[in-house]
Design an enzyme around this catalytic site. Structure first.
Site, PDB file in Angstrom:
ATOM      1  N   ILE A  56      54.194  36.011  19.632  1.00 47.18           N
ATOM      2  CA  ILE A  56      53.043  35.130  19.883  1.00 47.18           C
ATOM      3  C   ILE A  56      52.002  35.891  20.713  1.00 47.18           C
ATOM      4  CG2 ILE A  56      52.327  32.919  20.896  1.00 47.18           C
ATOM      5  CD1 ILE A  56      54.289  32.462  18.614  1.00 47.18           C
ATOM      6  N   GLY A  57      52.469  36.666  21.687  1.00 49.28           N
ATOM      7  CA  GLY A  57      51.541  37.462  22.492  1.00 49.28           C
ATOM      8  C   GLY A  57      50.882  36.676  23.601  1.00 49.28           C
TER       9      GLY A  57
ATOM     10  N   CYS B 152      57.667  40.107  28.975  1.00 44.62           N
ATOM     11  CA  CYS B 152      57.308  39.757  27.595  1.00 44.62           C
ATOM     12  C   CYS B 152      57.240  41.013  26.736  1.00 44.62           C
ATOM     13  CB  CYS B 152      55.965  39.036  27.546  1.00 44.62           C
ATOM     14  SG  CYS B 152      55.522  38.597  25.852  1.00 44.62           S
TER      15      CYS B 152
ATOM     16  N   GLY C 198      67.581  33.061  20.267  1.00 44.44           N
ATOM     17  CA  GLY C 198      68.526  32.233  19.511  1.00 44.44           C
ATOM     18  C   GLY C 198      69.963  32.718  19.655  1.00 44.44           C
TER      19      GLY C 198
ATOM     20  N   GLY D  44      70.083  31.817  23.608  1.00 45.27           N
ATOM     21  CA  GLY D  44      70.919  31.312  22.530  1.00 45.27           C
ATOM     22  C   GLY D  44      71.735  30.079  22.851  1.00 45.27           C
TER      23      GLY D  44
HETATM   24  C1  FMN Z   1      58.159  31.072  20.289  1.00 41.21           C
HETATM   25  C2  FMN Z   1      58.567  31.568  21.637  1.00 41.21           C
HETATM   26  C3  FMN Z   1      57.612  31.747  22.634  1.00 41.21           C
HETATM   27  C4  FMN Z   1      57.978  32.216  23.902  1.00 41.21           C
HETATM   28  N1  FMN Z   1      57.023  32.349  24.870  1.00 41.21           N
HETATM   29  C5  FMN Z   1      57.378  32.722  26.135  1.00 41.21           C
HETATM   30  C6  FMN Z   1      56.413  32.777  27.182  1.00 41.21           C
HETATM   31  O1  FMN Z   1      55.230  32.459  27.009  1.00 41.21           O
HETATM   32  N2  FMN Z   1      56.836  33.188  28.412  1.00 41.21           N
HETATM   33  C7  FMN Z   1      58.133  33.514  28.676  1.00 41.21           C
HETATM   34  O2  FMN Z   1      58.448  33.853  29.826  1.00 41.21           O
HETATM   35  N3  FMN Z   1      59.076  33.449  27.701  1.00 41.21           N
HETATM   36  C8  FMN Z   1      58.729  33.057  26.444  1.00 41.21           C
HETATM   37  N4  FMN Z   1      59.689  32.981  25.463  1.00 41.21           N
HETATM   38  C9  FMN Z   1      61.093  33.353  25.765  1.00 41.21           C
HETATM   39  C10 FMN Z   1      61.964  32.128  26.067  1.00 41.21           C
HETATM   40  O3  FMN Z   1      61.510  31.450  27.220  1.00 41.21           O
HETATM   41  C11 FMN Z   1      63.447  32.538  26.244  1.00 41.21           C
HETATM   42  O4  FMN Z   1      63.555  33.460  27.304  1.00 41.21           O
HETATM   43  C12 FMN Z   1      64.020  33.168  24.979  1.00 41.21           C
HETATM   44  O5  FMN Z   1      63.567  32.494  23.827  1.00 41.21           O
HETATM   45  C13 FMN Z   1      65.551  33.208  24.972  1.00 41.21           C
HETATM   46  O6  FMN Z   1      66.107  31.925  24.948  1.00 41.21           O
HETATM   47  P1  FMN Z   1      66.622  31.202  23.589  1.00 41.21           P
HETATM   48  O7  FMN Z   1      67.521  32.162  22.901  1.00 41.21           O
HETATM   49  O8  FMN Z   1      67.289  29.944  24.060  1.00 41.21           O
HETATM   50  O9  FMN Z   1      65.397  30.921  22.783  1.00 41.21           O
HETATM   51  C14 FMN Z   1      59.332  32.528  24.179  1.00 41.21           C
HETATM   52  C15 FMN Z   1      60.294  32.345  23.176  1.00 41.21           C
HETATM   53  C16 FMN Z   1      59.940  31.874  21.930  1.00 41.21           C
HETATM   54  C17 FMN Z   1      61.000  31.689  20.876  1.00 41.21           C
END
Ligand code: FMN
Length: 306
Positions: free
Chosen positions: A73-74, A132, A219, A246
């Protein structure tokens, strides 16, 4: 009312339960609030906010992978000024613990953001994103540099007495060294982990599926990595850890707490089932009843390694 005590402390931050919604996966709360009562979750973390608005990366920005998703997303966001004007009023009404996540491309920018936002009473703490993988400036360049992480923690700490959480990158070899420096500079806690760098190609066009070429993998695919990182920090540094990576159901939450997490964040699962957080809270209550646990905080670091 349940007789089970689900409350946890993350440093000086007190949460009604260990379930937090991860940054970037629930926007500024508005979209997910159509599905769940946000006052039920332990905390909501905002999408990363930077000083000025950011457009982010061009599409395609998301693709599905086996057991996870890849996103670049950036750090698209409205910027601090617009956040205060149009997002805070909604978030204030939610009666939820609000943590503001901040991203920046310089130390000065982190400091300025925190300085501006610190006076907002509804913000109960800050999570600083130094990890990030999808931006050129800041992001991993900071997240991989111990001195930089130490400096950011120190400078931001000087500007706020609210709980300060530093969100660490898994894309390093010794994550515990980063947690150590956060503790040294008086950070309250660390979040582990942000996404792992990954890529995916279309075999017919031979082009990357996402425009940025690489993206952040999240995930179920990353859960074992995240657990190992939480365990590594927990075994080496005495600092509260928020486990991320995840988590799909309550079993995953218990596993993260056993290895050392005081609380957890849910990310990708929110896209699959926006009600997951509430279902997980119910699942945790049942688990505690089943195992005669009165306080969920007793699970933290209760691992048995031999
Ligand atoms: C679509 C998307 C956008 C994300 N945007 C951010 C963000 O803006 N800032 C941030 O610290 N982490 C961001 N993350 C990371 C998540 O907060 C998290 O650390 C990561 O997805 C791992 O957890 P999960 O496996 O439960 O998704 C983003 C993750 C996803 C999937």
């Amino acid at each position: 009312m349940s007789e089970i005590d689900l409350s946890v402390n993350v440093g000086s931050l007190k949460l009604k339960n260990p379930i937090m919604l991860a940054s970037g996966t629930v926007g500024y709360g508005n979209e997910i609030s159509e599905f769940i009562d946000l006052s039920q979750v332990g905390a909501i973390i905002t999408k990363s906010i930077s000083l000025k608005p950011r457009k982010g990366n061009p599409p395609q920005r998301i693709t599905e992978t086996p057991s996870g998703m890849l996103n670049a997303i950036g750090l698209t966001n409205v910027g601090v000024e617009e956040f205060i004007k149009t997002k805070i009023p909604f978030l204030e009404k939610l009666n939820s613990t609000l943590i503001c996540n901040i991203a920046a491309s310089s130390i000065e920018e982190y400091v300025e953001c925190v300085e501006i936002l610190d006076s907002q009473e509804s913000i109960k703490g800050f999570e600083i994103n130094v990890s990030c993988p999808n931006v050129r400036e800041g992001g991993l360049i900071f997240g991989n540099d111990i001195n930089m992480v130490g400096k950011i923690t120190k400078k931001v700490r000087a500007k706020t007495s609210k709980p300060l959480i530093i969100k660490l990158s898994p894309n390093t070899s010794n994550i515990f060294e980063f947690a150590k420096v956060v503790k040294k500079e008086d950070g309250d806690a660390v979040s582990a982990i942000n996404t792992l760098v990954g890529t995916s190609f279309n075999i017919y066009t031979r082009k990357p599926k996402i425009k940025n070429i690489t993206g952040g993998l999240s995930g179920p695919a990353i859960k074992p990595v995240a657990l190992a990182k939480v365990l590594e920090i927990s075994r080496n540094v005495d600092i509260p850890i928020i486990g991320i990576g995840g988590i799909m159901d309550w079993n995953d939450v218990v596993e993260f707490m056993i290895v050392g997490a005081s609380a957890v964040q849910l990310g990708t699962v929110n896209f699959i089932n926006p009600k997951a957080s509430i279902e997980i809270i119910d699942g945790l209550i049942n688990f505690c009843k089943q195992t005669s646990l009165n306080k969920i905080s007793d699970l933290i670091s209760s691992r048995i390694l031999e």
